[in-house]
Design a protein around this motif. Structure first.
Motif, short mmCIF file in Angstrom:
data_model
loop_
_atom_site.label_atom_id
_atom_site.label_comp_id
_atom_site.label_asym_id
_atom_site.label_seq_id
_atom_site.Cartn_x
_atom_site.Cartn_y
_atom_site.Cartn_z
N GLU A 4 0.80 -1.22 0.00
CA GLU A 4 0.00 0.00 0.00
C GLU A 4 0.84 1.28 0.00
O GLU A 4 2.01 1.29 0.37
N TRP A 6 1.03 4.84 1.78
CA TRP A 6 0.54 5.47 3.02
C TRP A 6 0.99 6.92 3.09
O TRP A 6 2.03 7.29 2.55
N ARG A 28 -2.78 8.99 -3.85
CA ARG A 28 -3.85 8.34 -4.63
C ARG A 28 -3.40 8.07 -6.07
O ARG A 28 -3.61 7.00 -6.62
N ALA A 31 -0.96 5.24 -6.08
CA ALA A 31 -1.61 3.98 -5.71
C ALA A 31 -2.42 3.44 -6.89
O ALA A 31 -2.45 2.23 -7.14
N ASP A 32 -3.07 4.35 -7.63
CA ASP A 32 -3.84 3.91 -8.79
C ASP A 32 -2.92 3.26 -9.82
O ASP A 32 -3.25 2.25 -10.43
N GLN A 35 -2.07 -0.02 -8.55
CA GLN A 35 -3.30 -0.78 -8.28
C GLN A 35 -3.35 -1.26 -6.84
O GLN A 35 -3.49 -2.46 -6.55
N THR A 36 -3.20 -0.30 -5.94
CA THR A 36 -3.26 -0.63 -4.52
C THR A 36 -4.05 0.45 -3.78
O THR A 36 -4.58 1.37 -4.40
N ASP A 37 -4.14 0.30 -2.47
CA ASP A 37 -4.94 1.22 -1.65
C ASP A 37 -4.08 2.31 -1.02
O ASP A 37 -2.87 2.16 -0.89
N ALA A 39 -3.66 4.44 2.51
CA ALA A 39 -4.04 4.57 3.91
C ALA A 39 -3.34 5.77 4.51
O ALA A 39 -2.26 6.17 4.05
N ASP A 60 -8.39 5.44 1.40
CA ASP A 60 -9.31 4.32 1.65
C ASP A 60 -9.48 4.06 3.14
O ASP A 60 -10.58 3.86 3.63
N THR A 61 -8.36 4.02 3.86
CA THR A 61 -8.39 3.66 5.28
C THR A 61 -7.60 4.69 6.08
O THR A 61 -6.53 5.13 5.63
N LYS A 169 -13.21 8.42 -1.68
CA LYS A 169 -13.02 7.01 -1.31
C LYS A 169 -13.60 6.85 0.09
O LYS A 169 -14.06 7.82 0.70
#
Lengths: 325, 256
Positions: A4, A6, A28, A31-32, A35-37, A39, A60-61, A169
């Motif tokens: 991820e 972060w 973001r 991450a796109d 292809q991950t999230d 946080a 996302d988190t 998100k």
């Protein structure tokens, strides 16, 4: 495996700082591509409700450690908390703001996580699945592309450079226990003295009006302040003006002062010594007002006025005021 | 009070920086090297603390042979002894490796306060002081504009965005110096003479027992992006020029 992207979000007095949205947006985008999230780690006292605002900018988190020990920023408590959750979840990339707090926290984390960091970056990209961070060196006399061979790959991002882009998100808040014993802390904040009058901070300002040696004396800064007031700008100064005692050290823009990246930088009576250019050359639009047509500042300026600043600046203030009205 | 100051030699602020044609680094020929300006504040503060509290000041510097000049400068200002960490394998040290080397050298010294410049004006990374503090297991006070030490406690002032913060830390600790902390003294002629006889230990990476494997790696260096040629607003009338500037900022640049 580390995956991820972060960020460590920055808040003060329960309000997320603009730079937090800038780094969330930068995270973001990366991450796109991977292809991950995304946080975020959010620390503070009574800050859990801020998670949603980070979600709006692509997070996302949000891992939240909320408690009185995080009321004021201390390196020890904040670095221990971030290191704990980072070690547990193992993100691939960790981004922080290169704000005053972010510089302190990020560099301590480099030590705690035994990794590497590209400081004060102005561009990020992904190449072969790895982060490549571009950053100024030698006071922006050159730039370097840096990769990090440790984990996480850390970078601190210069405020006001990366665009904050809304990208809704979930922003799901997940509380975690940082397990900080307040009694173990060796440092404390005794006092925070806020500057009065809601002064615009240089490193976060959209517009800066700066005065240099050509101002001839501290009393003439009223001209600069009047123009700044009309433009909603922060007031800066060159090293010459600070060393002469005309302006406080905290106003200095340049190699031994602040590095700024406003949308508009208006240099009045500043010749453009290389150490000053270092601090403001990442400004988007530069205006120079100087009576010396050979002043080096004109080589960096998008718009130049060769004239006596004492005649031109009041006219600019007047014209801008009419425009704003 | 045992004071340790980390100093680095860096190109003078007025130096022109030219890159090697392959972008692997800078051309060092013709550069005037000086003690990193922020480190001068750190040295001065250490000397003032020694003058007030007694004790000694040790200078630690990582760098090639020329770094010895900065150590001698600090000794001429009044520091007592030096350690020069010199090893070709450390020439490309990143912040973590540099801090590891400094930490290994400082661990063997008695230390109450370790002072560093808040950043070096060459790589501008601003990380070494904090990593050093972590590796020594001590607290840090960074980018400090005012420092008072009394009763085994350091009290410091730092500027953050829109405010000043007063911090307190137990000793030992690392303090990184910001401009404004003090006005560094010049070395006196007797100081310069005395400095020549002060002891400087030279150590390499093996003697310090550290790994030299860097974690942050520069893959390419490049000149700064060129700005497009600007527009000089012509005319003789200040008012007309001011109006034209404001118009361009609104209509062309769209920044006001």
């Amino acid at each position: 495996m580390a995956q991820e992207v972060w960020i460590v979000a920055e808040q003060r007095d329960g309000v997320l700082r603009k730079v937090s949205f800038e780094i969330a947006s930068a995270a973001r985008r990366i991450a796109d591509e991977l292809q991950t999230d995304v946080a975020a780690v959010l620390l503070g006292s009574g800050v859990s409700a801020l998670a949603g605002a980070l979600g709006k900018y692509g997070v996302d988190t949000v891992y939240v450690a909320d408690g009185p020990v995080f009321q004021n920023y201390t390196t020890e408590a904040y670095a221990a908390a971030v290191a704990k959750i980072v070690k547990e979840k193992d993100p691939a990339i960790l981004l922080l703001p290169a704000s005053v707090q972010g510089k302190d926290l990020s560099s301590r984390l480099v030590g705690k996580l035994a990794t590497g960091m590209a400081s004060d970056c102005t561009e990020l990209r992904i190449e072969n699945g790895k982060l490549v961070a571009r950053r100024p060196m030698y006071a922006a006399k050159c730039f370097a592309d840096v990769v990090i061979d440790g984990t996480p790959q850390m970078a601190s991002l210069r405020p006001n450079v990366f665009a904050a882009v809304e990208m809704p998100k979930a922003g799901t808040a997940v509380a975690f226990d940082a397990a900080i014993d307040p009694a173990s802390l060796k440092t404390k904040v005794l006092e925070i003295q806020k500057e009065s009058g809601g002064k615009v901070e240089l490193t976060e300002a959209n517009v800066i009006v700066s005065g240099g040696r050509g101002m001839k004396g501290p009393e003439n800064y009223a001209l600069i302040e009047e123009l700044a007031a009309v433009l909603g700008a922060a007031v800066g100064a060159s090293r010459a003006a600070v060393d002469a005692g005309w302006r406080p050290q905290t106003d200095q823009v340049g190699q031994t002062g602040k590095t700024v990246s406003p949308n508009l930088y208006v240099a009045c009576g500043i010749s453009g010594a290389i150490q000053h250019l270092a601090g403001m050359s990442s400004s988007k639009v530069i205006v120079a007002i100087n009576k010396d047509p050979d002043a080096p500042i004109f080589a960096k300026a998008d718009y130049g006025v060769v004239d006596d600043l004492f005649k031109v600046v009041p006219e600019i203030t007047k014209a801008a005021k009419e425009l704003m009205e | 009070m045992h004071l340790v100051v980390c100093v680095k030699q860096a190109p003078d602020t007025e130096a022109l920086i030219k890159l090697k044609p392959d972008g692997s680094g800078i051309e060092e020929a013709g550069i005037k090297w000086v003690m990193n300006p922020y480190d001068e504040y750190a040295v001065e503060e250490a000397l003032r603390l020694k003058e007030k509290n007694g004790g000694d000041v040790t200078i630690v510097s990582l760098g090639p042979a020329r770094a010895m000049e900065s150590i001698r400068t600090a000794l001429a200002m009044g520091a007592d002894k030096g350690i020069h960490i010199s090893d070709p394998s450390l020439d490309r040290a990143d912040a973590f490796v540099a801090a590891s080397a400094l930490a290994a050298a400082i661990k063997s010294l008695p230390h109450d306060i370790i002072l560093c410049g808040q950043r070096a004006i060459d790589d501008d990374s601003g990380q070494v002081g904090s990593i050093l503090a972590e590796l020594l297991g001590v607290p840090q006070l960074t980018i400090i504009m005012k420092l008072e030490v009394a009763g085994g406690v350091a009290k410091a002032v730092k500027a953050i965005e829109g405010a000043q913060v007063v911090l307190e830390s137990a000793l030992p600790c690392v303090v990184t110096a910001q401009k404004g902390l003090n006005e560094p003294r010049y070395a006196s002629l007797p100081g310069i003479m005395k400095a020549k006889k002060k002891p400087v230990d030279v150590k390499n990476a093996a003697a310090l027992g550290i790994s030299v494997e860097q974690k942050a790696r520069i893959i390419k260096m490049m000149p700064p992006p060129q700005r497009a040629a600007g527009k000089i607003i012509q005319g003789d009338d200040p008012e007309a020029k001011a109006r034209e500037l404001v118009r361009l900022l609104r209509e062309e640049a769209k920044v006001i």
